[in-house]
Design a protein around this motif. Sequence first.
Motif, PDB file in Angstrom:
ATOM      1  N   ILE A 298       9.722  -3.115 -33.959  1.00  0.00           N
ATOM      2  CA  ILE A 298      10.390  -2.869 -32.530  1.00  0.00           C
ATOM      3  C   ILE A 298      11.599  -3.642 -32.849  1.00  0.00           C
ATOM      4  N   LYS A 299      12.754  -2.841 -32.670  1.00  0.00           N
ATOM      5  CA  LYS A 299      14.153  -3.398 -33.003  1.00  0.00           C
ATOM      6  C   LYS A 299      14.501  -3.866 -31.781  1.00  0.00           C
ATOM      7  N   GLU A 300      14.357  -3.207 -30.740  1.00  0.00           N
ATOM      8  CA  GLU A 300      14.821  -3.972 -29.357  1.00  0.00           C
ATOM      9  C   GLU A 300      13.507  -3.710 -28.445  1.00  0.00           C
ATOM     10  N   HIS A 301      13.191  -4.706 -27.692  1.00  0.00           N
ATOM     11  CA  HIS A 301      12.177  -4.920 -26.540  1.00  0.00           C
ATOM     12  C   HIS A 301      12.678  -4.716 -25.240  1.00  0.00           C
TER      13      HIS A 301
ATOM     14  N   LEU B 211       3.863   1.185 -24.384  1.00  0.00           N
ATOM     15  CA  LEU B 211       3.750   1.168 -25.601  1.00  0.00           C
ATOM     16  C   LEU B 211       3.103   2.235 -26.378  1.00  0.00           C
ATOM     17  N   GLU B 212       1.706   2.373 -25.851  1.00  0.00           N
ATOM     18  CA  GLU B 212       0.815   3.489 -26.514  1.00  0.00           C
ATOM     19  C   GLU B 212       1.667   4.836 -26.216  1.00  0.00           C
ATOM     20  N   ILE B 213       2.318   5.056 -25.028  1.00  0.00           N
ATOM     21  CA  ILE B 213       2.969   6.363 -25.023  1.00  0.00           C
ATOM     22  C   ILE B 213       4.034   6.365 -25.883  1.00  0.00           C
ATOM     23  N   VAL B 214       4.811   5.581 -26.132  1.00  0.00           N
ATOM     24  CA  VAL B 214       5.813   5.461 -27.133  1.00  0.00           C
ATOM     25  C   VAL B 214       5.277   5.889 -28.584  1.00  0.00           C
TER      26      VAL B 214
ATOM     27  N   ILE C 277       7.159   3.788 -37.654  1.00  0.00           N
ATOM     28  CA  ILE C 277       7.690   3.909 -36.301  1.00  0.00           C
ATOM     29  C   ILE C 277       8.797   2.687 -36.001  1.00  0.00           C
ATOM     30  N   GLU C 278       9.894   3.401 -35.476  1.00  0.00           N
ATOM     31  CA  GLU C 278      11.002   2.187 -35.184  1.00  0.00           C
ATOM     32  C   GLU C 278      11.393   2.460 -33.616  1.00  0.00           C
ATOM     33  N   ILE C 279      11.368   1.516 -33.035  1.00  0.00           N
ATOM     34  CA  ILE C 279      11.354   1.609 -31.585  1.00  0.00           C
ATOM     35  C   ILE C 279      12.493   0.926 -31.001  1.00  0.00           C
TER      36      ILE C 279
ATOM     37  N   ILE D  56      11.557   8.636 -24.027  1.00  0.00           N
ATOM     38  CA  ILE D  56       9.978   9.170 -24.039  1.00  0.00           C
ATOM     39  C   ILE D  56       9.447   8.811 -22.595  1.00  0.00           C
ATOM     40  N   VAL D  57       9.731   7.538 -21.933  1.00  0.00           N
ATOM     41  CA  VAL D  57       9.075   7.308 -20.765  1.00  0.00           C
ATOM     42  C   VAL D  57       9.453   8.419 -19.426  1.00  0.00           C
TER      43      VAL D  57
END
Length: 426
Positions: A183-186, A204-207, A216-218, A226-227
């Motif tokens: 998670i690069k940005e939260h 988080l689960e959807i992403v 995975i990089e968020i 995505i949301v």
Amino acid sequence: MQNLTPLAERLRPNTFVNYIGQQHLIGEGSTLRNFIEKGIVPSMIFWGPPGVGKTTLANIIANHLKRPFYTLSAINSGVKDVREVIEKAKSQQFFGTNNPVLFIDEIHRFSKSQQDSLLGAVEKGIITLIGATTENPSFEVISALLSRCQTYILKEQTKEDLLKLIDIALTQDEVLSTKKITIKEHESLLQLSGGDARKLLNTLEIVVSSFDSDTIEITNDIVVDIVQQNIVRYDKAGDQHYDIISAFIKSIRGSDPNGAVYWLARMLEGGEDMKFIARRLLISASEDIGNANPTALVIANNCFQAVNVIGFPEGRIILSQTAVYLANSPKSNASYEAIGKAQQLVRQTGNLSIPLHLRNAPTKLMKDIGYGADYKYSHGYEGNFEAQEYLPDEIKGTKLYEPGNNPKETSFRKDLKDKWKDKYNY
């Protein structure tokens, strides 16, 4: 991952040790925690926003006390379901079993007759009731039941709580821990959660489920994209409940009747409780309009009363009229700001001594020691006014109320200057 139990359910804690947040209630040495440790648990109401752990806390309490745990949802349960649980509890008494905990989610949706059906069992201790509500129980829980319960307020999760929850999900969940997730940005995850732990985990689960790779990089942009693709129709029991009421109130605050009526329609079409909407209009009338147009509060209160009498569908017309009126009213948050400043001042200064001339003097002794001495009875002076200090000595001269820039409060400002001269020299 779609076939698994949802992430929020997989991570639901079952002990106080791994329960996140609400330390003012269940932290070491807190009143509720002490009661629980001693096995003394009264019937109670948990009041707080969604996703802060009301259901989980009820479960943990029952587990800790080793009591049977029954759960009902006010959305799909009735008097018959309540009575069945009570009868089960009565039958278990013959076998020396501890009285069970009955958890009722969204108890504010129970009718008066449904709440009445709980009274006898709660009063006799046949069951320990734990009700959960997102609404002010003073409005939604009948007084007879409320008086038999302790009310505990649960707060939104803090940023630290939510970040801790993300870390637990990534390192301890049976699915997410098998992936390499960075998670690069939260910030977007936290903002979209709105302090709701369940919503955070759902997001988080959807992403995560949107990626085909296990690496995975968020980032914030990825989360938002995505949301937005997964936004569903308004659901009064779902995540958009508070987002849409927020859009509704902000439209009124921003003086846009079109926006207000649109979001009102979204809620009505989604089956929202009309009383919930009317209560928010009442709050807005005072918080956002205030003394710029005092009539707004009167109209909003009449709207609340009328909606309670008329109900659906005609009540929608009254809600619309009120929303349009509030949106078109002049705005002032001066009273809202004033009470906020006053409360902050009280927290900073504590219980300052009440000036003697303002104290009540019902006995001769109190009069002899100066209570009420030198008090100037305003009605005994010209214009029903005589200058005197009404604040404690330590903070005298403090200005908490700043009149808004609107015709009504401009007249307040002029009147205050005329009466108080330099003291209210805005």
